[in-house]
Design an enzyme around this catalytic site. Structure first.
Site, mmCIF file in Angstrom:
data_model
loop_
_atom_site.group_PDB
_atom_site.id
_atom_site.type_symbol
_atom_site.label_atom_id
_atom_site.label_comp_id
_atom_site.label_asym_id
_atom_site.label_seq_id
_atom_site.Cartn_x
_atom_site.Cartn_y
_atom_site.Cartn_z
ATOM 1 N N GLU A 153 41.279 57.764 117.574
ATOM 2 C CA GLU A 153 41.103 59.425 117.698
ATOM 3 C C GLU A 153 40.991 59.876 119.332
ATOM 4 O O GLU A 153 39.985 60.374 119.600
ATOM 5 C CB GLU A 153 40.053 59.836 116.822
ATOM 6 C CG GLU A 153 40.212 59.651 115.641
ATOM 7 C CD GLU A 153 38.995 60.040 114.733
ATOM 8 O OE1 GLU A 153 39.413 60.375 113.408
ATOM 9 O OE2 GLU A 153 38.030 60.360 115.027
ATOM 10 N N GLU A 317 42.950 57.017 107.994
ATOM 11 C CA GLU A 317 41.623 57.285 107.344
ATOM 12 C C GLU A 317 41.830 58.463 106.608
ATOM 13 O O GLU A 317 42.598 59.466 106.736
ATOM 14 C CB GLU A 317 40.756 57.699 108.620
ATOM 15 C CG GLU A 317 40.477 56.604 109.614
ATOM 16 C CD GLU A 317 39.471 57.208 110.492
ATOM 17 O OE1 GLU A 317 38.588 57.744 110.198
ATOM 18 O OE2 GLU A 317 39.398 56.472 111.695
#
Length: 680
Positions: A153, A317
């Site tokens: 991320e 995710e």
């Protein structure tokens, strides 16, 4: 480089952190037993494990990671290996403080959190390359390694002197001369002329924060610098494991507004990854919008990810239950996990992966949902839900290499435009809502089950029949030329209010506006009336009256024909919607009812209705199609808490129930899903 993962089935897995449980080997034993039971066929490891991989400088311990690879291989489980740069070890920050970020006011951060690293620091770049090279050398030839997960991320920025130097270099390469830079920034205003490249500094609340060109260039630079850091990370992996694809997990779609990720230009970043992957966290079962409304927003985010490379992508995710960072952390209701998971598969995802496979016992994410909770039991509702998705994905194995049905409709989205419009000292900061506007236009097509691509200004327009270009405030002459050619070649274009106002340097187009733009739409916008939230106007069109809010362009037609007019205010009766050949212009922000009527008529006129052998009776049911050479896989999903019926007009195979169906009525349970295989 490979553009897909070398597996023969959908990936079902997620983030696994056995490094947190090394003193409890029985826990790891039990984890792998439960993975098998839940249909987990992949584990993602090493994401934040740098201190376990390199506990002190130059001292490495890979024994625990060797064990994970061995265990996974033994039961046919694949491994996605992450590089650990998302969280540097404490010893590194202590010895090399330059690796820590500096904020906009020049203060260096203390050690802590994740991604608190300077992406320019030569020391950090060297350390990242070293650990990545060792990982590639040790695991690059393992048969069950299928993908590199680069960092985690990416986001944030650094304002240290190293980054300032790189920013100045970036600016010099772009503008060449100070005179050109001053002209593009309109720096005569407020006596802001640069007389030396060394005077350039990133935007700061204690310095310049109102030079609009500078603010925009800093956004661009942060993306470019992040990509440059990424390329530094992957260099040893590309060298040593050229057949293993690389990805990094993108973000976006978080509550409450399900907004695209703001900080980095993913359209640019996507060119540097082999496969797009996304962390998807819609807050199903929230209390402020219907499941149907959230489903449309989530569908849009999936289509964003698919459109970045126009190929299948990965869900890296999602949560099997609830998160720990939403304003309210409510778990999914029964049936919602299967509903949400198969929606993503329907839109082109080739995986369903979780954060996290085993719940942390302590620290900040200890209450984040997990496949294996702290109860360490297979009898939880969450584990049953995950196991059901695992079974679904196994049954869908034959659809693994399918692709989404080709879209003939595209919506233009541009990061520069988003950043510029938000920073413009104009209109209303409360109601600009560029991304929300895209959501509303997209919803009209989602209701009709018509596939839509979300495209950049670099994409080829020629493959589409209909292109929608909403609120394109910052438009280049080059892109306007593409739109003009698109309409001249027979394509249909829809533009909206606040369009074609400034160029790529944040300078307004003078006179009557950009010539090419005026030729496309056949009109001049003389003024934009910005309304207060409580003020409403009306649009008269199709023999109906629609509500108008926020923005009303005052239009002087040139070659355009008037199709709809304003119903109120001092410009009552003047043009609100126009048509110039194939180019429509919607000069005001309308309600959803107008968009449904307008796009419904337009799609019928253009023959864009997507042909599927199903009839539904509610927009709460969504139909999405993935295709192989010999079959269509129709994903029919009920995004409501009530049963819904659809009518099937041909024979089909119910993939999840493993039974043959004849034409007739099908019933969907609340949050229910059916996947029908229709052979050609």
């Amino acid at each position: 480089m490979p553009d897909k993962v070398n597996v023969d089935k959908f990936i079902h897995g997620g983030d696994y952190n056995p490094d947190q449980w090394l003193d409890h080997p029985e826990v790891i034993d039990r984890d792998f037993e439960l993975f098998k039971e839940a249909g987990i066929n992949s584990v993602t490891v090493g994401i934040f494990a740098w201190d376990k991989l390199e506990p002190s400088e130059g001292v490495y311990d890979f024994s625990w990671l060797d064990d994970v690879f061995d265990r996974a291989e033994k039961q046919g489980c694949k491994v996605i290996l992450s590089t650990p740069s998302g969280a540097r070890p404490r010893w590194m920050a202590e010895k090399y403080p330059e690796v820590l970020r500096v904020d906009e006011n020049g203060r260096r951060n203390l050690y802590g959190e994740r991604h608190n690293h300077c992406y320019t620091s030569p020391v950090y770049r060297q350390k990242v390359r070293e650990i990545n090279r060792r990982l590639a050398e040790r695991y690059g030839r393992r048969e069950n390694l299928i993908l590199w997960h680069i960092s985690n991320e990416y986001g944030g920025e650094c304002h240290c002197e190293l980054c300032q130097q790189e920013f100045r270099k970036w600016m010099k390469e772009k503008y060449k001369t100070l005179d050109n830079l001053n002209r593009c920034y309109w720096n005569e205003f407020w006596s802001h002329l640069y007389t030396s490249w060394d005077q350039i500094h990133s935007p700061s609340s204690s310095g310049d924060s109102n030079v609009l060109g500078l603010n925009l260039d800093w956004h661009r630079f942060v993306t470019d610098r992040t990509i440059d850091f990424f390329e530094n990370e992957v260099a040893p992996l590309r060298e040593l494991t050229p057949d293993i694809p690389v990805t990094t997990n993108f973000m976006g779609g978080n509550p409450p507004d399900s907004h695209v990720f703001y900080d980095l230009d993913y359209q640019k970043f996507a060119k540097h990854v082999d496969i797009v992957s996304w962390d998807s966290y819609p807050n199903w079962a929230n209390g402020y919008e219907t499941t149907e409304k959230l489903a449309a927003k989530t569908a849009l985010m999936n289509d964003v990810m698919h459109s970045l490379k126009h190929q299948n992508y990965l869900i890296m995710e999602n949560t099997p239950s609830q998160v720990n960072w939403h304003p309210v952390n409510r778990a999914k209701l029964p049936g919602m996990h299967e509903m949400g998971s198969l929606q993503e598969i329907a839109h082109g995802a080739d995986s369903v992966m979780y954060f996290q496979l085993h719940q942390s016992r302590g620290a900040s994410e200890m209450f984040h949902g997990a496949v294996i909770t702290s109860k360490m039991s297979s009898k939880t509702r969450v584990f049953r839900d995950v196991s059901r998705v695992g079974r679904d994905l196994e049954l869908l194995k034959d659809a693994k290499d399918s692709r989404c049905a080709e879209a003939r409709v595209a919506i233009v989205f541009d990061y520069d435009n988003m950043w510029a419009l938000d920073d413009a000292r104009a209109y209303s900061n409360q109601s600009k809502k560029y991304w929300e506007t895209i959501q509303h236009h997209y919803k009209a097509f989602w209701d009709m089950d018509i596939p839509v691509d979300i495209i950049s200004t670099d994409d080829d327009l020629g493959k589409y029949s209909l292109v929608i270009d909403p609120m394109h405030f910052m438009m280049t002459e080059k892109f306007a030329g593409k739109l003009k050619k698109f309409t001249e070649d027979g394509g249909t274009l829809v533009g909206t209010y606040i369009n074609g106002i400034v160029d790529e340097n944040f300078l307004t187009y003078l006179g009557q506006g950009m010539d090419t733009w005026r030729q496309i739409y056949g009109l001049e916008v003389t003024e934009t009336d910005t309304l207060y939230p409580e003020q409403k106007n009306n649009l008269e069109m199709f023999g109906k009256t629609y509500e108008v809010r926020d923005y009303c362009d005052l239009i002087e037609p040139e070659s355009a024909e008037v199709e709809g007019t304003y119903g109120d205010f001092f410009y009552k009766g003047t043009p609100a919607v126009t048509r110039n050949g194939n180019a429509w212009y919607i000069g005001c922000r309308t309600d959803d009812g107008f968009l449904a009527d307008f796009y419904g008529r337009l799609c019928r006129d253009l023959g864009l209705d997507f042909e599927i052998p199903l009839e539904k009776h509610s927009s709460k049911v969504s139909v999405r199609v993935r295709q192989t050479d010999d079959a269509d896989y129709c994903f029919i999903i009920n995004f409501s808490h009530e049963k819904q019926d659809v009518e099937l007009s041909c024979d089909a195979e119910d993939v999840l129930l493993q039974e043959e169906l004849n034409s007739g009525s099908l019933e969907l349970e609340p949050y229910g899903v059916k996947v029908l295989k229709i052979s050609r």
